[in-house]
Design an enzyme around this catalytic site. Structure first.
Site, PDB file in Angstrom:
ATOM      1  N   LYS A  11      65.988  70.519  47.980  1.00  0.00           N
ATOM      2  CA  LYS A  11      65.455  69.051  47.949  1.00  0.00           C
ATOM      3  C   LYS A  11      65.740  68.134  46.780  1.00  0.00           C
ATOM      4  O   LYS A  11      66.264  68.588  45.774  1.00  0.00           O
ATOM      5  CB  LYS A  11      63.702  69.831  47.426  1.00  0.00           C
ATOM      6  N   LYS A  45      65.988  65.138  40.477  1.00  0.00           N
ATOM      7  CA  LYS A  45      67.009  64.636  39.364  1.00  0.00           C
ATOM      8  C   LYS A  45      67.459  66.038  38.640  1.00  0.00           C
ATOM      9  O   LYS A  45      68.512  66.200  38.199  1.00  0.00           O
ATOM     10  CB  LYS A  45      66.423  63.769  38.514  1.00  0.00           C
ATOM     11  N   LYS A  81      55.649  74.949  34.299  1.00  0.00           N
ATOM     12  CA  LYS A  81      56.613  74.110  33.597  1.00  0.00           C
ATOM     13  C   LYS A  81      57.121  74.654  32.408  1.00  0.00           C
ATOM     14  O   LYS A  81      58.467  74.583  32.148  1.00  0.00           O
ATOM     15  CB  LYS A  81      56.089  72.628  33.100  1.00  0.00           C
TER      16      LYS A  81
END
Ligand code: TRP
Length: 329
Positions: A197, A200, A116
């Site tokens: 994919k 958002k 991340k």
């Protein structure tokens, strides 16, 4: 009231609007689980702060939208306990107690921590809260002693860490926590309007809150087999994301028809998309209807969440008493 049903717990971060991928990947599964299990579903609003602490302007809106989408998609507050993490302060207390016993090395080796940070370069994620994300998640889970935690594959490291933390607590003090199992389901891969994919962060989603004309427009501009440029070019459904939607939403005869007629250019992309748009609209219509009802009755939503948070707090409080007793504090 006690029940002998097995218990399920899951949560989502309010970090954006829900889309078709969330519906098919999570909500349909939750909806099925509540038929059989005692379910707890919560909005992880504190978790959203771990990456969005600098801009909290939309978190409240997303919490509300998330709840509306869950209920509209069929999460039934009479069967399931629906609540908001920050309304049950026990989550924060158990997080603090866990923070005393978790080795930092467990957190630093967590793959999602590094991934991340790589992925979200524009925000400073070298914070205590971000490193401790899985500790809060472990508290979320273990407070309810669930048998199963329905999550996507990306969450498996967090669940493993939750079990390790449960074992560590149990061996340091007393056996308070059972080890929860993941509950993985097979669901169709859902591609977005750009063929990647649906996510958002790619801006390629069809949201549950999109009105019908927006959904139709998004489908109209959706990418297809890139080799099929002109109407009379034969296409290849195997590489066309619109065909993936047909496989999910259309009845078998239509899937067969599209599969055949695309390859011979008997059907064009515009007609093919129109066919699937009608099906998607059909699937979404009851959700839109339920969303409108919920939006028209804001008090009803507040009551559902208040009631759910009270029920959740009863369970969380009970566990925390056992924790304090085990730790002798
Ligand atoms: N980390 C989860 C996600 O991003 C959200 C979450 C927070 C969660 N606490 C949880 C999921 C507890 C399951 C159980 O999807």
């Amino acid at each position: 009231m006690t029940t002998s049903r097995k218990r399920v717990l899951s949560g989502m971060q309010p970090s954006g609007l829900l889309h078709l991928g969330n519906l098919l990947g999570a909500l349909d599964n939750w909806k099925a689980l509540q038929e059989q299990y005692e379910c707890y579903f919560f909005v992880a609003d504190w978790h959203a702060l771990s990456t969005n602490y600098a801009d909290t302007s939309r978190i409240r809106e997303f919490v509300r939208e998330l709840l509306i989408d869950w209920l509209a998609a069929g999460i039934d507050p009479k069967r399931s306990t629906v609540f908001i993490q920050s309304h049950v302060p026990e989550h924060a207390i158990l997080h603090l107690l866990f923070s005393m016993i978790i080795p930092i090395s467990w957190l630093e080796r967590n793959p999602t921590y590094k991934e991340k940070q790589e992925e979200i370069k524009e925000r400073d994620l070298s914070t205590y809260g971000f490193l401790g994300y899985p500790v809060l998640q472990a508290a979320d889970i273990l407070l309810y002693k669930p048998d199963y935690v329905p999550v996507g594959k990306d969450q498996l490291p967090h669940l493993e860490l939750t079990r390790e933390l449960a074992r560590r607590f149990n061996s340091l003090y007393k056996p308070v926590f059972p080890e929860p199992m993941e509950h993985l389901t097979r669901f169709p891969k859902v591609l977005g309007t750009d063929g990647r994919k649906m996510s958002k962060s790619y801006g390629n989603t069809i949201n549950l809150s999109d009105p019908e004309p927006v959904v139709r427009q998004k489908l109209k501009t959706m990418v297809t087999d890139p080799a099929r440029v002109r109407r009379h070019d034969p296409g290849n459904p195997d590489v066309c994301p619109v065909f993936d939607f047909h496989k999910i939403f259309s009845p078998p005869p239509v899937i067969d028809q599209v599969n055949r007629e695309c390859r011979t250019a008997a059907i064009g992309c515009i007609d093919c998309k129109k066919l699937v748009a009608d099906r998607i609209v059909e699937r979404m219509a009851p959700i839109w209807e339920a969303r409108r009802t919920l939006i028209d009755r804001p008090n009803q939503l507040d009551e559902i969440v208040q009631d759910g948070s009270r029920r959740a707090a009863d369970v969380a409080h009970q566990t925390l008493e056992e924790v304090k007793e085990a730790m002798k504090i």
